[in-house]
Design a protein around this motif. Structure first.
Motif, PDB file in Angstrom:
ATOM      1  N   SER A 249      -3.533 -13.448  -2.868  1.00  0.00           N
ATOM      2  CA  SER A 249      -2.776 -12.930  -1.568  1.00  0.00           C
ATOM      3  C   SER A 249      -1.746 -14.038  -1.173  1.00  0.00           C
ATOM      4  O   SER A 249      -1.406 -15.011  -1.756  1.00  0.00           O
ATOM      5  N   ARG A 250      -0.927 -13.190  -0.208  1.00  0.00           N
ATOM      6  CA  ARG A 250       0.176 -14.072   0.349  1.00  0.00           C
ATOM      7  C   ARG A 250      -0.209 -15.451   0.667  1.00  0.00           C
ATOM      8  O   ARG A 250       0.405 -16.559   0.591  1.00  0.00           O
ATOM      9  N   LEU A 251      -1.312 -15.716   1.601  1.00  0.00           N
ATOM     10  CA  LEU A 251      -1.778 -16.901   2.183  1.00  0.00           C
ATOM     11  C   LEU A 251      -2.166 -17.771   1.218  1.00  0.00           C
ATOM     12  O   LEU A 251      -1.469 -19.059   1.128  1.00  0.00           O
TER      13      LEU A 251
ATOM     14  N   ALA B   3       5.047 -11.588   8.787  1.00  0.00           N
ATOM     15  CA  ALA B   3       5.728 -10.787   7.589  1.00  0.00           C
ATOM     16  C   ALA B   3       5.092  -9.607   7.344  1.00  0.00           C
ATOM     17  O   ALA B   3       5.772  -8.487   7.051  1.00  0.00           O
ATOM     18  N   MET B   4       3.776  -9.544   7.362  1.00  0.00           N
ATOM     19  CA  MET B   4       3.057  -8.438   7.228  1.00  0.00           C
ATOM     20  C   MET B   4       3.361  -7.372   8.057  1.00  0.00           C
ATOM     21  O   MET B   4       3.310  -6.085   7.713  1.00  0.00           O
TER      22      MET B   4
ATOM     23  N   LEU C 146      -2.804  -9.902   2.324  1.00  0.00           N
ATOM     24  CA  LEU C 146      -2.446 -11.162   3.523  1.00  0.00           C
ATOM     25  C   LEU C 146      -3.431 -12.307   2.959  1.00  0.00           C
ATOM     26  O   LEU C 146      -2.850 -13.395   2.840  1.00  0.00           O
ATOM     27  N   GLY C 147      -4.735 -12.065   2.813  1.00  0.00           N
ATOM     28  CA  GLY C 147      -5.575 -13.354   2.584  1.00  0.00           C
ATOM     29  C   GLY C 147      -6.885 -12.954   2.057  1.00  0.00           C
ATOM     30  O   GLY C 147      -7.814 -14.016   1.859  1.00  0.00           O
TER      31      GLY C 147
ATOM     32  N   ARG D 103       3.545 -17.212  10.199  1.00  0.00           N
ATOM     33  CA  ARG D 103       4.649 -16.686   9.476  1.00  0.00           C
ATOM     34  C   ARG D 103       4.204 -15.495   8.512  1.00  0.00           C
ATOM     35  O   ARG D 103       5.148 -14.678   8.508  1.00  0.00           O
ATOM     36  N   GLU D 104       3.363 -15.648   7.785  1.00  0.00           N
ATOM     37  CA  GLU D 104       2.771 -14.857   6.887  1.00  0.00           C
ATOM     38  C   GLU D 104       2.258 -13.565   7.619  1.00  0.00           C
ATOM     39  O   GLU D 104       2.512 -12.543   7.142  1.00  0.00           O
TER      40      GLU D 104
ATOM     41  N   GLU E 181       2.973 -21.718   8.581  1.00  0.00           N
ATOM     42  CA  GLU E 181       3.180 -20.837   7.475  1.00  0.00           C
ATOM     43  C   GLU E 181       2.170 -19.818   7.736  1.00  0.00           C
ATOM     44  O   GLU E 181       2.494 -18.534   7.456  1.00  0.00           O
TER      45      GLU E 181
ATOM     46  N   ASN F  39       0.770 -19.037  -0.830  1.00  0.00           N
ATOM     47  CA  ASN F  39       1.555 -20.037  -0.065  1.00  0.00           C
ATOM     48  C   ASN F  39       1.072 -21.323   0.073  1.00  0.00           C
ATOM     49  O   ASN F  39       1.372 -22.582  -0.407  1.00  0.00           O
TER      50      ASN F  39
END
Length: 947
Positions: free
Chosen positions: A776-778, A829-830, A770-771, A825-826, A822, A781
């Motif tokens: 990571s996704r965060l 999504a997890m 995640l982060g 939203r992330e 965002e 993004n």
């Protein structure tokens, strides 16, 4: 622990002090014996294309540091392109011919890389990774493809994105950092316009935005060839095989044009220069700067010693005079920053509330004149030499990051000899009082300085909007390849055999009084690190006195039954040791780093301050003013304010953890000597403490030393602390208004589990994806795709009781609302979809394979072993953690995301300019904002007016 950061040359130490000490005449302890000079067996060769290769074999852990330096920095920038070298550093992480954008970071993190980053200095640019030894080839593949094949696919999209990222970095680290604009003005005042050092490394907004793709390509072609680079590989390697790998990946790359080193003559300052800069700060700060000799030139090391004498810690002259005795300053610092084209010597002092810059300046002048006129005392010079030497040896513990590999590359650039260590120590040991006085008289003249004063006010920031992207996409430019395509480079190398990892467990024994002692023998360097850990911190504070644990820890250094505060500071410094006290929510600590030869004497001081503090009334008043000043400074930092506001919102008023370790102003003013002594009596007992010692000391030596120093500590029962009840806010949006803020500091937070949760392994993997990782996704993004922030990360705090989970970032002001959208939203999504097999493997392996990196230095080992004691974990915990991490699957990750992260219950904390960010946040449907102050607290209720 305030250890000077010694990036070679040795004299780059920044010596600062923020806790009181004093200088009164006293008998000096005997001088410690000189530590043996470590032998670093390196091999240096040069490839036919000019690449310098430096190899060091070190089998301490199955890891390898890869450290690649390009000999280019702001000294090579063209006019009108300030910050270009740093911008280009960012560009090197874009796609290459054989590695798609973002893939290198994903592969390296998934391989267990640590200390993976880049950095730009005035004279060089570095790229580095520490990887498991079986992944060395992967790191070489990545670095070689950047060197040889970046230009093949470089495009405007990558440049535009990184321009956004770097401008956000400037907003965060210069304009949003207290006194950042003031420090930048100092360079601009010391050096003439157009000089390579006359602007901050990051450059101006206009120049960052003005960089063109053609500029990037030209810069790469001119300076990023193998003949302008040096590669250090240090760690668990076979030298012959490593040379073969380097030849395979780098040997075929074409050399670039010959690089002519810049010849810049810096005109001397012949008349004092003065500038006043307004900044978002509450306390004025005075900077004095001088131009001084270049790195490794005569006078350079002597001025490093002078900097330590003036502002190097609690026993320094400026601290004794301005902070301890006269109490007109909050903190002091002095630094000799050594560079290729000329160095700088800087003194900076922050005024305490109620005192003026003029008062501070006069006090600095008096100490400088005394040093010029009378010179230093012999024991002051010895003390400075000892401190600098200990710090230099400590920097060799770590292979990567700013450790051994970086040090050798630095020596290589500045002296041409990676093995300069022995000569560096020799030049330090030769310095005497007379040579320091001569250097100060020659270089630190009153008329040859720049004085830049930072004062409270609205800062002047030139931050033009980025131009709107063109409606029509520009025609693709023809790419130019510097090296011939080779199909085999498109395939990542396969990892070698997994190395056998044996993580330190430590050996535990107990004294008769109940003190736990944890030991790990590491004879690699003549250094010993220790922590005396008390299992009580801020969570044990009484409701009415937040900050008491921190106040108590701070007071330990301020006097015992047999030592005064000045004597404690001077004795530790004379031994070349570093000692610090502090607290967190769960623990209070006394940390120590010393040479093997001085450890027993330094530990005697630790034992004295822990067992026999006297809490003198005068010292309590000094520390009270220090804490009030620190509280004022804390309010200037938006990220700290956001963390405090999040804690207040999650725990609720009255909870001990709803405040920082400083507490609040009314509590600081109300704390009495009996409050402090009472906390110490209840919590500083051997059954509630552990002595964790790692380094060059045997168990038999430690057993005897622990018994001698702590055996008489009276036994007492450990206190029982009942966790307080949390009363979180009902609001989902928390706002702190900071007019004229350059960015918005965000925290998106909720309560998480305690450290002993059985879900720890799955949570770490989930958070990594995640982060918690750069890839990571965060971060992918908000930074890499949208360019809203310099960086964003998430983490669990994991205290003994349930503690927060938070996502943290400083974001572009006009993207505040979109950034929060965002983030939520992330998080959602997890919960909604399981990780793909590739993402799971990367996040899981990043945790699993990087475990050895947690045991690289004595301090690292000590911190890991301390966790076992503080949280009641089993001695084989880290071995079991490796097994549990390997077993985490996608379902477990999704399960913990659903269990602990609910975007509908997250609290959003925003610190920034309310009138600009609130309208954006109101569109997210978070409800009415709860407004908090700069201490993170709710304002007191308004009193009803009488009619």
């Amino acid at each position: 622990m305030n250890i000077p950061t010694l990036m070679v040359p040795l004299v780059l130490a920044a010596a600062s002090a923020t806790a009181p000490a004093a200088g009164q005449a006293q008998e000096q302890p005997p001088a410690p014996a000189a530590a043996p000079v470590p032998s670093i067996a390196f091999e240096k060769t040069v490839l036919p294309n000019g690449l310098q290769l430096i190899l060091v074999e070190d089998k301490r852990l199955p890891i390898v540091a890869v450290n690649l330096w390009y000999h280019v920095g702001p000294a090579n920038e063209a006019p009108g392109l300030t910050g270009f070298a740093h911008l280009f550093e960012h560009m090197m992480f874009a796609a290459t011919r054989h590695i798609p954008r973002g893939e290198a970071d994903r592969l390296l993190e998934g391989a267990g890389a640590t200390d993976s980053n880049g950095g730009t200095g005035f004279d060089s640019t570095s790229y580095y990774d520490t990887v498991p030894s079986n992944q060395l080839e992967l790191a070489l593949w990545v670095h070689a493809d950047r060197m040889g094949f970046l230009l093949d696919v470089l495009d405007q999209q990558a440049l535009t994105n990184q321009q956004d990222v770097v401008r956000n970095e400037r907003r965060q680290t210069v304009e949003g950092e207290p006194y950042g604009l003031v420090e930048e003005a100092l360079l601009q005042t010391l050096f003439p316009k157009g000089h390579p050092y006359a602007a901050s490394i990051i450059g101006s907004h206009a120049d960052i935005q003005g960089a063109k793709l053609g500029d990037v390509r030209e810069f790469f072609a001119n300076y990023y060839g193998p003949n302008n680079a040096s590669l250090v590989i240090a760690g668990d390697i076979d030298k012959a095989h490593t040379r073969e790998l380097v030849a395979r990946y780098f040997g075929g790359l074409r050399r670039g044009p010959d690089v002519v080193r810049p010849k810049v003559v810096t005109p001397p300052i012949t008349a004092e220069r003065r500038v006043v800069v307004r900044d978002r700060v509450e306390l004025p700060r005075v900077f004095m700067g001088w131009l001084t000799p270049a790195a490794y030139q005569p006078g350079d090391a002597e001025l490093a010693v002078a900097a330590t004498i003036l502002g190097g810690g609690k026993s320094s002259r400026l601290y004794k005079s301005l902070v301890y005795e006269r109490q007109i300053a909050q903190d002091v610092s002095s630094t000799q920053t050594s560079l290729a084209l000329g160095s700088t010597f800087v003194v900076d002092v922050t005024a305490r509330a109620g005192h003026t810059p003029q008062e501070i300046e006069a006090a600095i002048d008096a100490e400088l004149e005394r040093l010029r006129r009378d010179g230093p005392l012999d024991h002051e010079v010895e003390r400075a030499r000892n401190s600098l030497e200990t710090a230099l040896l400590a920097s060799l513990e770590k292979l990567g990051g700013d450790g051994l590999a970086e040090q050798l590359n630095h020596y290589n650039l500045y002296t041409g000899d990676p093995g300069y260590l022995a000569r560096d120590l020799a030049r330090l040991r030769r310095i005497d009082a007379a040579s320091v006085q001569r250097a100060v008289q020659a270089w630190l003249k009153p008329e040859a300085r720049a004085v830049v004063t930072g004062v409270p006010g609205k800062p002047k920031v030139d931050d033009p909007r980025a131009p709107k992207p063109a409606k029509a996409a520009p025609a693709p430019e023809k790419q130019v390849a510097l090296n011939e395509a080779e199909a085999w480079r498109a395939t990542p190398p396969v990892a070698g055999a997994t190395p056998k990892v044996t993580l330190p467990r430590g050996e535990t024994f107990r004294l008769a009084n109940g003190l736990t002692v944890i030991h790990h023998h590491n004879p690699a360097l003549p250094l010993v690190s220790s922590q005396l850990v008390v299992r009580s911190g801020g969570a044990a504070n009484p409701v009415e006195l937040p900050g008491l644990a921190g106040f108590t820890a701070q007071m330990l250094e301020e006097g015992t039954a047999t030592r005064s505060a000045p004597q404690i500071a001077d004795e530790i410094a004379q031994l070349g040791a570093f000692m610090d006290t502090g607290s967190s929510d769960d623990v209070s600590t006394v940390s120590l780093l010393a040479l093997r030869s001085t450890f027993s004497r330094a530990l005697a001081v630790v034992a004295d301050i822990v067992q026999h503090p006297s809490f003198p009334a005068a010292e309590i008043e000094r520390q009270r003013q220090d804490r009030l000043g620190s509280l004022t400074q804390q309010r200037d930092d938006p990220e700290t304010v956001a963390a405090l506001a999040a804690a207040g919102a999650l725990f609720g008023s009255g909870h001990p953890k709803a405040y920082g370790q400083l507490g609040l102003e009314p509590a600081i003013r109300a704390t009495t000597r009996e409050d402090i002594a009472g906390f110490w009596r209840r919590h500083y007992v051997p059954s509630n403490a552990a002595l964790v010692v790692t380094g060059d000391i045997t168990r038999a030596e430690l057993e005897a030393l622990a018994e001698a120093q702590f055996g008489a500590w009276p036994a007492a029962g450990a206190p029982e602390v009942t966790p307080a009840e949390t009363r979180p806010t009902q609001a989902r949006l928390v706002l702190v208004d900071q007019p004229d803020a350059s960015q918005t500091a965000l925290q998106v937070a909720c309560m998480g589990p305690s450290r002993d949760t059985p879900d720890f392994a799955a949570l770490q993997v989930m958070n990594g994806a995640l982060g918690g990782m750069f890839s990571s996704r965060l971060n992918n993004n908000l930074r890499e795709t949208k360019g809203y922030t310099y960086g964003i990360y998430s983490h669990f705090d994991y205290d003994r009781a349930p503690a927060p989970f938070s996502v943290e970032a400083s974001v572009q002001q006009d993207a505040t609302g979109e950034s929060v959208r965002e983030i939520l939203r992330e998080i959602a999504a997890m919960r909604e979809q399981p990780l793909s097999s590739a993402e799971l493997a990367a996040a899981r392996n990043a945790q699993l394979l990087s475990l050895p990196g947690q045991f690289e230095t004595n301090a690292d080992i000590g911190a890991s072993l301390t966790e076992l004691f503080v949280y009641g974990l089993a001695p084989d915990y880290y071995d079991q953690l490796a097994r549990k991490l390997a077993e985490v699957d996608a379902q477990a990750v999704q399960d913990v995301a659903r269990r602990y992260l609910d975007p509908e219950r997250m609290i959003v904390v925003a610190v920034g300019e309310r009138r600009k960010i609130l309208p954006q946040l109101q569109k997210l449907g978070l409800g009415q904002p709860e407004v908090r102050d700069d201490d993170g607290q709710l304002p007191p209720p308004a009193r009803d007016k009488k009619r």
